[in-house]
Design a protein around this motif. Structure first.
Motif, PDB file in Angstrom:
ATOM      1  N   GLU A 167     -16.179 132.164 101.293  1.00 15.47           N
ATOM      2  CA  GLU A 167     -15.177 131.472 102.107  1.00 15.47           C
ATOM      3  C   GLU A 167     -13.924 131.171 101.292  1.00 15.47           C
ATOM      4  OE1 GLU A 167     -13.124 129.406 105.116  1.00 15.47           O
ATOM      5  OE2 GLU A 167     -14.741 130.895 105.188  1.00 15.47           O
ATOM      6  N   SER A 168     -14.081 130.850 100.011  1.00 15.95           N
ATOM      7  CA  SER A 168     -12.903 130.555  99.187  1.00 15.95           C
ATOM      8  C   SER A 168     -12.010 131.791  99.052  1.00 15.95           C
ATOM      9  CB  SER A 168     -13.313 130.036  97.806  1.00 15.95           C
ATOM     10  OG  SER A 168     -13.783 131.072  96.965  1.00 15.95           O
ATOM     11  N   LEU A 169     -12.620 132.976  98.986  1.00 15.90           N
ATOM     12  CA  LEU A 169     -11.829 134.207  98.966  1.00 15.90           C
ATOM     13  C   LEU A 169     -11.059 134.350 100.274  1.00 15.90           C
ATOM     14  CD1 LEU A 169     -10.897 136.980  97.986  1.00 15.90           C
ATOM     15  CD2 LEU A 169     -13.103 137.911  98.740  1.00 15.90           C
ATOM     16  N   ALA A 170     -11.721 134.101 101.393  1.00 18.41           N
ATOM     17  CA  ALA A 170     -11.051 134.200 102.689  1.00 18.41           C
ATOM     18  C   ALA A 170      -9.864 133.239 102.767  1.00 18.41           C
ATOM     19  CB  ALA A 170     -12.047 133.916 103.811  1.00 18.41           C
ATOM     20  N   GLY A 172      -8.150 132.069 100.196  1.00 20.34           N
ATOM     21  CA  GLY A 172      -7.104 132.563  99.314  1.00 20.34           C
ATOM     22  C   GLY A 172      -6.293 133.667  99.960  1.00 20.34           C
ATOM     23  N   ILE A 173      -6.970 134.566 100.648  1.00 19.18           N
ATOM     24  CA  ILE A 173      -6.271 135.663 101.333  1.00 19.18           C
ATOM     25  C   ILE A 173      -5.383 135.109 102.453  1.00 19.18           C
ATOM     26  CG2 ILE A 173      -6.601 137.696 102.796  1.00 19.18           C
ATOM     27  CD1 ILE A 173      -9.156 138.271 101.169  1.00 19.18           C
ATOM     28  N   LYS A 174      -5.892 134.128 103.181  1.00 17.39           N
ATOM     29  CA  LYS A 174      -5.131 133.544 104.288  1.00 17.39           C
ATOM     30  C   LYS A 174      -3.854 132.862 103.806  1.00 17.39           C
ATOM     31  CE  LYS A 174      -5.752 130.650 108.404  1.00 17.39           C
ATOM     32  NZ  LYS A 174      -6.712 129.779 109.161  1.00 17.39           N
ATOM     33  N   ALA A 175      -3.832 132.416 102.558  1.00 14.55           N
ATOM     34  CA  ALA A 175      -2.662 131.729 102.008  1.00 14.55           C
ATOM     35  C   ALA A 175      -1.530 132.698 101.650  1.00 14.55           C
ATOM     36  CB  ALA A 175      -3.059 130.928 100.769  1.00 14.55           C
ATOM     37  N   VAL A 176      -1.830 133.990 101.589  1.00 15.07           N
ATOM     38  CA  VAL A 176      -0.827 134.978 101.186  1.00 15.07           C
ATOM     39  C   VAL A 176       0.209 135.160 102.285  1.00 15.07           C
ATOM     40  CG1 VAL A 176      -0.453 137.412 100.615  1.00 15.07           C
ATOM     41  CG2 VAL A 176      -2.454 136.209  99.707  1.00 15.07           C
ATOM     42  N   ALA A 177       1.473 135.076 101.901  1.00 16.13           N
ATOM     43  CA  ALA A 177       2.571 135.329 102.833  1.00 16.13           C
ATOM     44  C   ALA A 177       3.835 135.626 102.031  1.00 16.13           C
ATOM     45  CB  ALA A 177       2.810 134.126 103.751  1.00 16.13           C
ATOM     46  N   PRO A 178       4.674 136.552 102.509  1.00 18.23           N
ATOM     47  CA  PRO A 178       5.926 136.852 101.806  1.00 18.23           C
ATOM     48  C   PRO A 178       6.776 135.609 101.629  1.00 18.23           C
ATOM     49  CG  PRO A 178       5.511 138.472 103.532  1.00 18.23           C
ATOM     50  CD  PRO A 178       4.508 137.377 103.723  1.00 18.23           C
ATOM     51  N   GLY A 179       7.376 135.475 100.451  1.00 15.68           N
ATOM     52  CA  GLY A 179       8.230 134.342 100.147  1.00 15.68           C
ATOM     53  C   GLY A 179       7.527 133.200  99.454  1.00 15.68           C
ATOM     54  N   ARG A 180       6.221 133.161  99.536  1.00  9.09           N
ATOM     55  CA  ARG A 180       5.467 132.136  98.809  1.00  9.09           C
ATOM     56  C   ARG A 180       5.268 132.575  97.359  1.00  9.09           C
ATOM     57  NH1 ARG A 180       0.562 130.443 103.053  1.00  9.09           N
ATOM     58  NH2 ARG A 180       1.909 129.322 104.523  1.00  9.09           N
ATOM     59  N   GLU A 181       4.956 131.617  96.487  1.00  6.49           N
ATOM     60  CA  GLU A 181       4.609 131.943  95.115  1.00  6.49           C
ATOM     61  C   GLU A 181       3.099 132.184  95.023  1.00  6.49           C
ATOM     62  OE1 GLU A 181       6.058 128.709  92.741  1.00  6.49           O
ATOM     63  OE2 GLU A 181       8.166 129.255  93.046  1.00  6.49           O
ATOM     64  N   VAL A 182       2.692 132.998  94.047  1.00  9.67           N
ATOM     65  CA  VAL A 182       1.271 133.341  93.947  1.00  9.67           C
ATOM     66  C   VAL A 182       0.396 132.115  93.681  1.00  9.67           C
ATOM     67  CG1 VAL A 182       1.698 135.723  93.214  1.00  9.67           C
ATOM     68  CG2 VAL A 182       1.422 133.925  91.479  1.00  9.67           C
ATOM     69  N   ILE A 189      -7.742 127.894  97.114  1.00  8.53           N
ATOM     70  CA  ILE A 189      -9.116 128.074  96.644  1.00  8.53           C
ATOM     71  C   ILE A 189      -9.652 126.800  96.008  1.00  8.53           C
ATOM     72  CG2 ILE A 189     -10.525 129.282  94.917  1.00  8.53           C
ATOM     73  CD1 ILE A 189      -8.703 131.760  95.488  1.00  8.53           C
ATOM     74  N   GLU A 190      -8.875 126.200  95.091  1.00  7.68           N
ATOM     75  CA  GLU A 190      -9.378 125.032  94.375  1.00  7.68           C
ATOM     76  C   GLU A 190      -9.526 123.823  95.285  1.00  7.68           C
ATOM     77  OE1 GLU A 190      -8.987 123.302  89.981  1.00  7.68           O
ATOM     78  OE2 GLU A 190      -7.060 123.359  91.034  1.00  7.68           O
ATOM     79  N   SER A 191      -8.609 123.651  96.242  1.00  8.14           N
ATOM     80  CA  SER A 191      -8.719 122.494  97.125  1.00  8.14           C
ATOM     81  C   SER A 191      -9.996 122.579  97.966  1.00  8.14           C
ATOM     82  CB  SER A 191      -7.493 122.392  98.034  1.00  8.14           C
ATOM     83  OG  SER A 191      -7.404 123.497  98.911  1.00  8.14           O
ATOM     84  N   TYR A 192     -10.408 123.790  98.318  1.00 11.12           N
ATOM     85  CA  TYR A 192     -11.657 123.971  99.055  1.00 11.12           C
ATOM     86  C   TYR A 192     -12.853 123.748  98.145  1.00 11.12           C
ATOM     87  CZ  TYR A 192     -15.393 126.378 101.597  1.00 11.12           C
ATOM     88  OH  TYR A 192     -16.580 126.696 102.212  1.00 11.12           O
ATOM     89  N   ALA A 193     -12.839 124.359  96.947  1.00  7.40           N
ATOM     90  CA  ALA A 193     -13.977 124.245  96.022  1.00  7.40           C
ATOM     91  C   ALA A 193     -14.228 122.805  95.593  1.00  7.40           C
ATOM     92  CB  ALA A 193     -13.735 125.130  94.805  1.00  7.40           C
ATOM     93  N   LYS A 194     -13.160 122.027  95.451  1.00  5.70           N
ATOM     94  CA  LYS A 194     -13.303 120.641  94.999  1.00  5.70           C
ATOM     95  C   LYS A 194     -14.080 119.794  96.001  1.00  5.70           C
ATOM     96  CE  LYS A 194      -9.501 119.730  91.777  1.00  5.70           C
ATOM     97  NZ  LYS A 194      -8.227 118.985  91.581  1.00  5.70           N
TER      98      LYS A 194
END
Length: 288
Positions: A167-170, A172-182, A189-194
């Motif tokens: 789920e953390s991979l999913a 992370g992928i969902k957070a990807v969008a042009p104009g955002r920083e990596v 990912i970390e906010s979910y894992a915590k």
């Protein structure tokens, strides 16, 4: 069986390198100490992306083939043979084989091994988990993926870790969008894992992939802002591959200079996809 009295893994016996037909093109680094410096771009044309998708599909299907063989009593060496034969039967080269001297065609990381476990005579037992990482090289490009499998039946804590890492991979992928920083990827990912008290491995990251196995682009899986501020752009190709643990994010390295384990020997899981950035988000290129 290579485990110590506490049940922790120890190095096993590694067999000879498997041959690859001479008709299959090799990556440029095979036979060298390391790859040549990558001077290309992390952005690719639609035509090149189609080729990366083909390599990625081979890698994903090879992982599925290996997964079907995972059961108590099988060795990681046997799993390597399955992955190797699948990749070369599809006219591709197993990218790990000969990369900086790595001796096998996949990475098999069991229990406390975070990543880069070398297949050997380790016998999988009921309740173990094993991450299978395969990269395929074809048409001059690499496709990179990995999946963590449960051997037989595992404890609830371990089963939850595996599913939450997926789920953390999913996320992370969902957070990807042009104009955002990596760094937005690792933040998601970390906010979910915590929420579950998991460790998030920091020193092994996602990376640019395509014409190079590792391009130099770094995709951290923890909240690294503002240290990693590369702006995401359409056409960029990279991996996201979070590694979560039931304990610390700190690690040790075996004498083989490859096998990375959690310092506290806690169980760890990982999932990975290669993806391309689109105008609206990301498309996964490592689907079977």
């Amino acid at each position: 069986m290579p485990k110590d009295s506490a049940g922790h893994l120890v190095p096993g016996t590694v067999s000879a390198t498997r041959p690859v037909p001479s008709s299959i093109p090799r990556p440029e680094y095979v036979g060298k100490k390391g790859p040549s410096p990558f001077t290309g771009s992390d952005g690719y044309s639609p035509e090149k992306i189609a080729l990366i998708r083909e390599s990625g599909r081979i890698a994903a299907q090879a992982i599925q083939a290996v997964g079907r063989a995972i059961r108590p009593g099988v060795t990681t060496e046997e799993l390597d043979a399955i992955g190797h034969e699948f990749v070369i039967s599809h006219g591709a080269y197993p990218s790990t084989l000969g990369y900086r001297g790595y001796p096998k065609s996949l990475c098999s990381s069991v229990n406390e091994v975070i990543c880069h476990g070398i297949p050997d005579d380790t016998v999988l037992e009921n309740g173990d988990i094993v991450n299978i990482d395969i990269t395929a090289f074809k048409n001059g490009v690499h496709g990179d993926s990995n999946v963590t499998f449960i051997v037989g039946e595992a404890s609830t804590a371990v089963t939850d870790l595996v599913e939450r890492t997926r789920e953390s991979l999913a996320r992370g992928i969902k957070a990807v969008a042009p104009g955002r920083e990596v760094n937005v990827i690792g933040r998601a990912i970390e906010s979910y894992a915590k929420r579950f008290g998991y460790g998030v491995v920091r020193d092994f990251t996602g990376h640019g992939v395509g014409e190079a196995f590792h391009s130099g682009l770094i995709i951290p899986h923890y909240d690294s802002a503002p240290a990693y501020n590369t702006v995401i752009e359409p056409g960029m190709v990279f991996t996201i591959e979070p590694m979560l643990t039931l304990g610390t994010h700190e690690w040790d390295m075996w004498a083989d200079d490859w096998t990375v384990t959690t310092k506290d020997k806690s169980i760890t899981a990982q999932f990975e996809h290669t993806l391309v950035v689109t105008e609206r988000g990301a498309e996964i290129l490592t689907l079977p």
